[in-house]
Design a protein around this motif. Sequence first.
Motif, mmCIF file in Angstrom:
data_model
loop_
_atom_site.group_PDB
_atom_site.id
_atom_site.type_symbol
_atom_site.label_atom_id
_atom_site.label_comp_id
_atom_site.label_asym_id
_atom_site.label_seq_id
_atom_site.Cartn_x
_atom_site.Cartn_y
_atom_site.Cartn_z
ATOM 1 N N THR A 85 -48.725 -43.810 37.157
ATOM 2 C CA THR A 85 -50.174 -43.741 37.285
ATOM 3 C C THR A 85 -50.602 -42.329 37.661
ATOM 4 O O THR A 85 -49.818 -41.541 38.205
ATOM 5 N N ASP A 86 -51.856 -42.010 37.357
ATOM 6 C CA ASP A 86 -52.387 -40.674 37.628
ATOM 7 C C ASP A 86 -53.791 -40.802 38.217
ATOM 8 O O ASP A 86 -54.556 -41.696 37.834
ATOM 9 N N ASP A 87 -54.123 -39.889 39.124
ATOM 10 C CA ASP A 87 -55.427 -39.932 39.788
ATOM 11 C C ASP A 87 -56.565 -39.682 38.812
ATOM 12 O O ASP A 87 -56.411 -38.952 37.820
ATOM 13 N N VAL A 88 -57.709 -40.250 39.101
ATOM 14 C CA VAL A 88 -58.925 -39.985 38.334
ATOM 15 C C VAL A 88 -59.619 -38.761 38.937
ATOM 16 O O VAL A 88 -59.614 -38.546 40.147
ATOM 17 N N GLY A 89 -60.197 -37.926 38.060
ATOM 18 C CA GLY A 89 -60.913 -36.750 38.535
ATOM 19 C C GLY A 89 -60.019 -35.564 38.826
ATOM 20 O O GLY A 89 -60.359 -34.724 39.664
ATOM 21 N N ASP A 90 -58.873 -35.474 38.133
ATOM 22 C CA ASP A 90 -57.950 -34.365 38.387
ATOM 23 C C ASP A 90 -57.736 -33.507 37.140
ATOM 24 O O ASP A 90 -56.645 -32.991 36.908
ATOM 25 N N VAL A 91 -58.782 -33.350 36.329
ATOM 26 C CA VAL A 91 -58.728 -32.419 35.203
ATOM 27 C C VAL A 91 -58.851 -31.000 35.734
ATOM 28 O O VAL A 91 -59.642 -30.728 36.644
ATOM 29 N N TRP A 99 -55.808 -21.242 36.898
ATOM 30 C CA TRP A 99 -56.146 -22.658 36.851
ATOM 31 C C TRP A 99 -56.991 -23.004 38.070
ATOM 32 O O TRP A 99 -56.666 -22.617 39.193
ATOM 33 N N ASP A 100 -58.056 -23.739 37.847
ATOM 34 C CA ASP A 100 -58.893 -24.233 38.927
ATOM 35 C C ASP A 100 -59.251 -25.684 38.645
ATOM 36 O O ASP A 100 -59.469 -26.061 37.491
ATOM 37 N N LYS A 101 -59.333 -26.476 39.704
ATOM 38 C CA LYS A 101 -59.707 -27.875 39.521
ATOM 39 C C LYS A 101 -61.133 -27.946 38.996
ATOM 40 O O LYS A 101 -62.040 -27.315 39.528
ATOM 41 N N TYR A 102 -61.317 -28.715 37.944
ATOM 42 C CA TYR A 102 -62.607 -28.768 37.265
ATOM 43 C C TYR A 102 -63.573 -29.657 38.046
ATOM 44 O O TYR A 102 -63.245 -30.782 38.420
ATOM 45 N N SER A 103 -64.769 -29.120 38.322
ATOM 46 C CA SER A 103 -65.758 -29.852 39.104
ATOM 47 C C SER A 103 -66.650 -30.735 38.244
ATOM 48 O O SER A 103 -67.404 -31.568 38.764
ATOM 49 N N GLY A 104 -66.590 -30.550 36.916
ATOM 50 C CA GLY A 104 -67.398 -31.356 36.020
ATOM 51 C C GLY A 104 -66.744 -32.682 35.681
ATOM 52 O O GLY A 104 -65.813 -33.135 36.363
ATOM 53 N N ASP A 105 -67.214 -33.298 34.616
ATOM 54 C CA ASP A 105 -66.751 -34.629 34.230
ATOM 55 C C ASP A 105 -66.207 -34.592 32.809
ATOM 56 O O ASP A 105 -66.945 -34.324 31.867
ATOM 57 N N LYS A 106 -64.901 -34.822 32.652
ATOM 58 C CA LYS A 106 -64.274 -34.906 31.335
ATOM 59 C C LYS A 106 -63.368 -36.143 31.301
ATOM 60 O O LYS A 106 -62.139 -36.034 31.285
ATOM 61 N N PRO A 107 -63.974 -37.334 31.277
ATOM 62 C CA PRO A 107 -63.169 -38.568 31.333
ATOM 63 C C PRO A 107 -62.238 -38.750 30.149
ATOM 64 O O PRO A 107 -61.201 -39.407 30.269
ATOM 65 N N ASN A 108 -62.593 -38.171 28.985
ATOM 66 C CA ASN A 108 -61.742 -38.345 27.802
ATOM 67 C C ASN A 108 -60.453 -37.540 27.889
ATOM 68 O O ASN A 108 -59.542 -37.740 27.084
ATOM 69 N N LEU A 109 -60.385 -36.615 28.857
ATOM 70 C CA LEU A 109 -59.151 -35.863 29.108
ATOM 71 C C LEU A 109 -58.407 -36.381 30.326
ATOM 72 O O LEU A 109 -57.244 -36.010 30.546
ATOM 73 N N ASP A 110 -59.063 -37.198 31.110
ATOM 74 C CA ASP A 110 -58.558 -37.605 32.424
ATOM 75 C C ASP A 110 -57.579 -38.780 32.292
ATOM 76 O O ASP A 110 -57.979 -39.930 32.119
ATOM 77 N N ILE A 111 -56.285 -38.484 32.370
ATOM 78 C CA ILE A 111 -55.243 -39.509 32.218
ATOM 79 C C ILE A 111 -55.211 -40.420 33.450
ATOM 80 O O ILE A 111 -55.280 -39.952 34.587
ATOM 81 N N THR A 112 -55.110 -41.710 33.211
ATOM 82 C CA THR A 112 -54.954 -42.660 34.312
ATOM 83 C C THR A 112 -53.530 -43.205 34.410
ATOM 84 O O THR A 112 -53.076 -43.555 35.491
ATOM 85 N N GLU A 113 -52.821 -43.263 33.269
ATOM 86 C CA GLU A 113 -51.415 -43.690 33.322
ATOM 87 C C GLU A 113 -50.686 -43.343 32.037
ATOM 88 O O GLU A 113 -51.293 -43.205 30.979
#
Length: 254
Positions: free
Chosen positions: A30-36, A48-62
């Motif tokens: 499993t992988d955390d949400v919001g860690d793009v 590399w910097d943690k992205y503050s926006g929203d990219k759910p289609n790139l955000d792996i959950t598992e």
Amino acid sequence: MTNFLSKFLFIGAVAFILTIGGTVAAITETDDVGDVWHYQETDGGWSWDKYSGDKPNLDITEVSHSFDGNEVTLTMKVNGIIEDSEEITYILYLDGDNSNYGAYYTNNAGYVGGEGEASGFYDMIDSPVSGNTFSATFEVDNPDESYTVYGYTQEYIGSEEHWGDYAPNEYAPWHSEDDDTDDTDETDDTDDSDSGDDTDDGTTNGDDDSTDEATDGTSNGEDSPGNGTPGFELMLVFLAIIVATIFIIKRRKI
């Protein structure tokens, strides 16, 4: 009646074992949400910097993999949907003892290819996407090897910047950078505490040990999955070759 029931239960148990005998339960990470994360140029350098926006289609959950005989299924789920775009690629990598496989999905097409002892293997993936899930099922030559799976999403906007997510996190390049920073801090503390501890016979075991630790820390960081993730660079080249080949074939048919 007791003997009949015992035989019935025994036959049922055998049938059940034979039914599931070739199948191994899926191993899931499993992988955390919001860690793009976002790779871009800042203050004259790239980082590399943690992205503050929203990219759910790139955000792996598992990510997961399971075997049924010599057939393996790799699966990735994201927080949004698997998006069809020339700028976005979804990658699943099956890392074995001697055989490695990479599965890719981009712009409505899926591919799989091999490395190591599986070098030379490639194929198209049938129906690889459903909603938020990318999956690839194919046969491997050595199902008895020890395998692990990890995944990566990436979105490139020209050559200026890109976004991505790794699962598990330890394969990410930013994860290794954090580790290297921690190693450096620990090395500095060790050097301060050991300075002046040289013995009368000229032995400098304390300083030598701290130097070795610093060297080991740097080496481990460079060789860790995040810095030059195994297979990704070579397999991306492989993907480009497949895309070019398919394009040529389609042109000839026209």
